[in-house]
Design a protein around this motif. Structure first.
Motif, PDB file in Angstrom:
ATOM      1  N   THR A  93      -1.843  -6.789   1.908  1.00  0.00           N
ATOM      2  CA  THR A  93      -2.518  -7.373   0.743  1.00  0.00           C
ATOM      3  C   THR A  93      -2.444  -8.893   0.826  1.00  0.00           C
ATOM      4  OG1 THR A  93      -1.790  -5.486  -0.508  1.00  0.00           O
ATOM      5  CG2 THR A  93      -2.579  -7.348  -1.792  1.00  0.00           C
ATOM      6  N   GLU A 130       3.868 -12.662   7.514  1.00  0.00           N
ATOM      7  CA  GLU A 130       3.506 -11.323   7.014  1.00  0.00           C
ATOM      8  C   GLU A 130       3.101 -10.399   8.167  1.00  0.00           C
ATOM      9  OE1 GLU A 130       3.996 -10.262   4.040  1.00  0.00           O
ATOM     10  OE2 GLU A 130       4.516 -12.197   3.163  1.00  0.00           O
ATOM     11  N   ARG A 179       1.472  -1.956   2.878  1.00  0.00           N
ATOM     12  CA  ARG A 179       0.462  -2.474   1.952  1.00  0.00           C
ATOM     13  C   ARG A 179       0.807  -3.884   1.468  1.00  0.00           C
ATOM     14  NH1 ARG A 179      -0.834   1.178  -2.983  1.00  0.00           N
ATOM     15  NH2 ARG A 179       1.070   0.212  -3.690  1.00  0.00           N
ATOM     16  N   THR A 180       2.100  -4.138   1.245  1.00  0.00           N
ATOM     17  CA  THR A 180       2.483  -5.437   0.696  1.00  0.00           C
ATOM     18  C   THR A 180       2.062  -6.590   1.623  1.00  0.00           C
ATOM     19  OG1 THR A 180       4.314  -4.248  -0.268  1.00  0.00           O
ATOM     20  CG2 THR A 180       4.406  -6.642  -0.439  1.00  0.00           C
ATOM     21  N   HIS A 202       3.632   2.007   1.470  1.00  0.00           N
ATOM     22  CA  HIS A 202       4.015   0.929   0.562  1.00  0.00           C
ATOM     23  C   HIS A 202       4.472  -0.309   1.336  1.00  0.00           C
ATOM     24  CE1 HIS A 202       5.584  -1.012  -2.989  1.00  0.00           C
ATOM     25  NE2 HIS A 202       6.680  -1.266  -2.303  1.00  0.00           N
ATOM     26  N   GLU A 203       5.295  -0.085   2.356  1.00  0.00           N
ATOM     27  CA  GLU A 203       5.815  -1.214   3.137  1.00  0.00           C
ATOM     28  C   GLU A 203       4.696  -1.950   3.861  1.00  0.00           C
ATOM     29  OE1 GLU A 203       8.861  -2.382   3.177  1.00  0.00           O
ATOM     30  OE2 GLU A 203       9.637  -0.811   1.883  1.00  0.00           O
ATOM     31  N   ARG A 244      13.758  -7.743   2.048  1.00  0.00           N
ATOM     32  CA  ARG A 244      12.373  -8.049   2.459  1.00  0.00           C
ATOM     33  C   ARG A 244      12.218  -9.521   2.771  1.00  0.00           C
ATOM     34  NH1 ARG A 244      10.441  -4.580  -1.573  1.00  0.00           N
ATOM     35  NH2 ARG A 244      10.071  -2.541  -0.664  1.00  0.00           N
TER      36      ARG A 244
END
Ligand SMILES: Nc1ncnc2c1ncn2[C@@H]1O[C@H](COP(=O)(O)OP(=O)(O)OP(=O)(O)O)[C@@H](O)[C@H]1O
Ligand SMILES: [Mg+2]
Length: 344
Positions: free
Chosen positions: A131, A161, A127-128, A124-125, A302
């Protein structure tokens, strides 16, 4: 006198019982009795083992003579336990019976669940930001290809990112390394005051919001046996948190004090307190702060580039040094993270 089957069952180190062709328990040990909080011997098994899956496995085992396997769940001292139950044919009084054994798989199930949660969290961490990167690459190769202003802005976000992904990978690797040498005692001689000062200086120059004051109070010098790189990481993480989560105009205070006898460690110790003035932390969250990926406010963390692994790493390092991490906090006042390390 006890018959051989009963004494064999009594000697087994796991819960075990024998059921005869008439569906009655003919022998059981203390571990098995404890599972259902009843003496099992002499009772009809469905009156005491009431979970449908185990009843079915025993009935099938008795009627077919084939080995069976199933799960059994119970709660002991508020802890949920999981057992693998094996049902195997044996010669019992009056003909064909079954031997029922229970193997405790609670710990391995928990470890498996933790592993699954960990993989899900890491994915999850990652993927953000991934993406976001893919989205910007697509825009830059299409619509914004010739738009110089958009290109600069998107490249800057892409840099942020990618930086986040790289920090996450760094933190995961460092967690692996710390776990790897968890059992090896550190041997470097470390001068703590210099190490803390250098960690604070590093943070000051790394990010704009870190440029606030960090006052370091304590003895001129303080030598301990430890792992210099890891202790530096502890100080970087704690001071960084205090700067990140404390109020914008407040100072962070690092206080170092030694004692000739600390009660918790049972020996001479040094205590390092990192104190901030800030929102503080809700009491119910304090116990969870050292869990991997736990954040009180994930959005805020985040946004500031946090991965939620900092305190998990700190806890591992402090444990390796046979020390203790204590956290105290008051809502609206601030927090103190204290690291207690053995001296000498
Ligand atoms: N001094 C503090 N004041 C208030 N909350 C804090 C403080 N230190 C930590 N926290 C809370 O604990 C959470 C976990 O901290 P941790 O250092 O493990 O992760 P992080 O700071 O979010 O990310 P990073 O991996 O970059 O350190 C933070 O997200 C924050 O909610
Ligand atoms: Mg942190």
């Amino acid at each position: 006198m006890t018959d051989p089957t009963s004494s064999l069952i009594a000697a087994m180190a796991i819960p075990a019982l024998v059921i005869d062709a008439d569906e009655r328990v003919t022998a059981s040990n203390q571990f098995a009795d404890d599972l259902v909080s009843l003496p099992l011997t002499g009772r009809l098994f469905h009156n005491v083992l009431r979970q449908p899956s185990i009843i079915e496995a025993i009935e099938t085992g008795l009627s077919t003579g084939e080995p069976q396997e199933t799960r059994f769940f119970n709660t002991v001292a508020r802890q949920k336990m999981t057992w693998t139950v094996t049902v195997n044919p044996v010669q019992a009084a009056g003909g064909q019976g079954v031997l029922v054994c229970f193997q405790d798989i609670t710990a391995s199930r928990e470890a498996e669940q933790m592993r699954r949660d960990f993989v899900a969290n890491v994915s999850h961490e990652l993927r953000t930001p991934l993406t976001a990167l893919l989205g910007f690459i697509e825009t830059l190769s299409g619509a914004a290809r010739d738009d110089a202003a958009a290109r600069d802005r998107f490249l800057s976000i892409m840099g942020t990112e990618a930086g986040r992904m790289s920090r996450l990978v760094e933190d995961l690797l460092s967690l692996c390394r710390v776990e790897e040498d968890q059992r090896v005692r550190p041997t470097d001689t470390v001068e703590l005051m210099g190490l803390i000062q250098s960690a604070a200086d590093t943070l000051k120059t790394s990010r704009p919001y870190m440029s606030r004051n960090c006052d370091i109070l304590g003895p001129e010098s303080c030598e301990i046996t430890g792992d210099a790189d890891q202790l530096r990481q502890v100080m970087l993480n704690l001071i960084e948190n205090a700067l990140k989560y404390g109020y914008a105009n407040s100072a962070v205070i690092v206080r170092v004090a030694t004692t000739s006898h600390d009660r918790a460690l049972g020996q001479a110790a040094v205590k390092i307190d990192v104190t901030d003035t800030g929102d503080g932390i809700e009491p119910h969250a304090i116990g969870r702060l050292t869990e991997r990926f736990f954040r009180v406010d994930s959005h805020r963390s985040r946004e500031m580039g946090g991965t939620g692994l900092g305190l998990a790493i700190v806890k591992h390092i402090v444990d390796r040094h046979r020390g203790k991490l204590r956290i105290s906090s008051e809502k609206g006042v601030g927090s103190t993270f204290s690291v207690l390390l053995p001296l000498g």
